[in-house]
Design a protein around this motif. Structure first.
Motif, mmCIF file in Angstrom:
data_model
loop_
_atom_site.group_PDB
_atom_site.id
_atom_site.type_symbol
_atom_site.label_atom_id
_atom_site.label_comp_id
_atom_site.label_asym_id
_atom_site.label_seq_id
_atom_site.Cartn_x
_atom_site.Cartn_y
_atom_site.Cartn_z
ATOM 1 N N SER A 41 25.732 22.971 -14.352
ATOM 2 C CA SER A 41 24.462 23.087 -15.082
ATOM 3 C C SER A 41 23.662 24.282 -14.588
ATOM 4 N N ASP A 157 25.497 21.799 -22.522
ATOM 5 C CA ASP A 157 25.690 21.153 -21.225
ATOM 6 C C ASP A 157 25.988 19.663 -21.415
ATOM 7 N N GLU A 158 27.249 19.317 -21.365
ATOM 8 C CA GLU A 158 27.706 17.935 -21.555
ATOM 9 C C GLU A 158 26.985 17.254 -22.725
HETATM 10 MG MG LIG Z 1 25.325 19.063 -14.794
#
Ligand SMILES: [Mg+2]
Ligand SMILES: Nc1ncnc2c1ncn2[C@@H]1O[C@H](COP(=O)(O)OP(=O)(O)O)[C@@H](O)[C@H]1O
Length: 248
Positions: A41, A157-158
């Motif tokens: 991240s 991000d995910e």
């Molecule tokens: Mg992360």
């Protein structure tokens, strides 16, 4: 499109990222994978110009990023996080918001918002507030918010990690189609190898704040990458029947 050189990011006394060189070329779609706390991240936010490195350089289309040009470069990118962070207004206004910030003309906003609501199959939700949307619907709104900006690079991000498996697959397929049709450069963070083939074959592995491998997802899944971090990440899949076909 984006490059970093001798990147160092320290927070407190902890070195979070140390990356000598990384490039994201125009049209690339890279999946960034790594264990929890690896720095995925933070690296995504650094490339998206949301985190300032302690040392080193970031280049956007060959230009060194500095305090003066950061904001204008950032406006050419879009970021999608796992938590939709939607505003308490209609779905339509949520999708329109970024264009209003960019002073796009009203008629143009309307045309683009309606186009992306339709593309994501959420036209019917346009007057709803995000509060009572399902997780999958909310992430569709989130994707519309990103793509309506017609970004040169999209960072994810995910984005689908909190969704149930069938919804996750639906959205992975949808995202793959959108990226192909728009030819948008993309960096996709995931902790799950299973998500990667829906989007790309191009993988970067990050461990302990450094990029330890770049290559194809198939060679990784076949077990032919002899890097300890990669082997550790693979372990949970090796027993999974679902993945056997991929793993040879
Ligand atoms: Mg992360
Ligand atoms: N602002 C910060 N201050 C101190 N430590 C941080 C900060 N942001 C992230 N970290 C730490 O940096 C490491 C990498 O975090 P993160 O990039 O979120 O990893 P990942 O997304 O791969 O799980 C973690 O150990 C995290 O606790």
């Amino acid at each position: 499109m984006l490059a970093v050189k001798d990147l160092l990011l320290v927070r407190g006394k902890k070195t979070i990222l140390q990356i000598d060189e990384f490039k994201l070329n125009q049209g690339d779609r890279v999946a960034l994978i790594g264990p929890n706390g690896a720095g995925k991240s933070t690296f995504l936010k650094t490339l998206a110009l949301l985190e300032k490195p302690t040392a080193g350089s970031v280049f956007f289309r060959g230009q060194l990023v500095n305090n003066i040009n950061t904001l204008s470069f950032r406006r050419r990118m879009a970021v999608v996080f796992q938590e939709p962070l939607l505003l308490n207004t209609t779905v339509y206004n949520n999708v329109a918001q970024g264009l209003k910030f960019r002073s796009v003309e009203r008629a143009d906003i309307d045309r683009r918002v309606n186009y992306w609501l339709k593309k994501l199959g959420i036209t019917d939700l346009s007057n709803r507030t995000p509060l009572h949307l399902s997780g999958g619907e909310a992430q569709r709104v989130n994707l519309a918010r990103a793509f309506v900006l017609e970004p040169e690079v999209v960072f994810l991000d995910e984005p689908f990690s909190a969704l149930d498996f069938p919804t996750r697959v639906d959205l992975l397929e949808k995202l793959g189609e959108l990226l192909t049709n728009t030819a948008t450069t993309a960096l996709f963070v995931t902790h799950d190898f299973m998500e990667i083939p829906y989007l790309t074959d191009n993988v970067a592995v990050i461990d302990g704040g450094s990029v330890v491998h770049r290559g194809g997802v198939r060679e990784i899944m076949k077990g032919s990458v002899a890097i300890p971090a990669v082997r550790r990440l693979l372990r949970p899949y090796q027993k999974s029947a679902m993945m056997r076909e991929y793993m040879g």
